[in-house]
Enzyme design. Sequence first.
Site, PDB file in Angstrom:
ATOM      1  N   ARG A 178       0.847  -1.201   0.000  1.00  0.00           N
ATOM      2  CA  ARG A 178       0.000   0.000   0.000  1.00  0.00           C
ATOM      3  C   ARG A 178       0.881   1.248   0.000  1.00  0.00           C
ATOM      4  O   ARG A 178       0.581   2.231  -0.689  1.00  0.00           O
ATOM      5  CB  ARG A 178      -0.944  -0.006   1.199  1.00  0.00           C
ATOM      6  N   CYS A 237      -1.274   5.744   9.233  1.00  0.00           N
ATOM      7  CA  CYS A 237      -1.638   4.446   8.650  1.00  0.00           C
ATOM      8  C   CYS A 237      -2.760   4.687   7.665  1.00  0.00           C
ATOM      9  O   CYS A 237      -2.743   5.672   6.930  1.00  0.00           O
ATOM     10  CB  CYS A 237      -2.032   3.465   9.754  1.00  0.00           C
TER      11      CYS A 237
END
Length: 282
Positions: A178, A237
């Site tokens: 990611r 995050c």
Amino acid sequence: MTANPAIVSAAELAAELAGPRPPVLLDVRWQLGGPDLRSAYEAGHLPGAVYVDLDRELAGPPGAGGRHPLPDPEEFGAVMRRAGVSADAPVVVYDGGLGWAAARAWWLLRWTGHPQVRVLDGGLDAWKAAGGVVTTEPAAPAQGDFKPSPGAVGLLDADAAAALARSGILLDARAGERYRGEVEPIDPVGGHIPGAVSAPTTENVAEDGRFLPADALRARFATLGAASGGAPVGVYCGSGVSGAHEVLALQVAGIDAALYAGSWSEWSSDPARPVATGPDPQ
């Protein structure tokens, strides 16, 4: 108290629960994108633990501030008081073992000024493995008196996170793919904040979900540029949940870090914000 003020082992917790000043217990089991896990709590939890729902009680409504923006402090305080949390009583939070949801509760309590909150290392699985009992009896805590006072630990907004990526150390706690922008299953675009360093929080724990020893964590973070007394450190995050777990790991290692609570879900919602891809920070 445990040797590390941020976490407590199952054995240590069992001893404290049998002692004269048992901690308040919060069960924060949660799964990303799924229904709440109250049914799992009702099927078995630590005696006296109160269930807290992350999506509804540890976050505000999703929107421009991300998928899990911070809850209103007063509403959060009311939830904590109903759960029996008081300012002068220790609190231990746990989840199903991954540690992310428990870390979110830990961080919120610290940010709002609670002085004695820890995470059960390894969560419910570690408790059961150590022979700890579970119950289906609902908890009935006395009303607590905790009143939030936000700002006790570091919090970043988007601008501050971008600045820290240039002037300090900004760690990206998501999976490496990611970060690199190879996949993005949830948010509008893949990649990372320019200047951020990839630091998947999954690498801070052993296979059983317990944190690596403090020395091992310090060594890992040192290779990423983060050290106690060094440059300021921040973490983000996807939506401020797994990032809280990385802040907890840093705390176990003796390193203070601020959390960008909006994280990538807030950052990527604005197409004007820059996005970097690939393995390098820039």
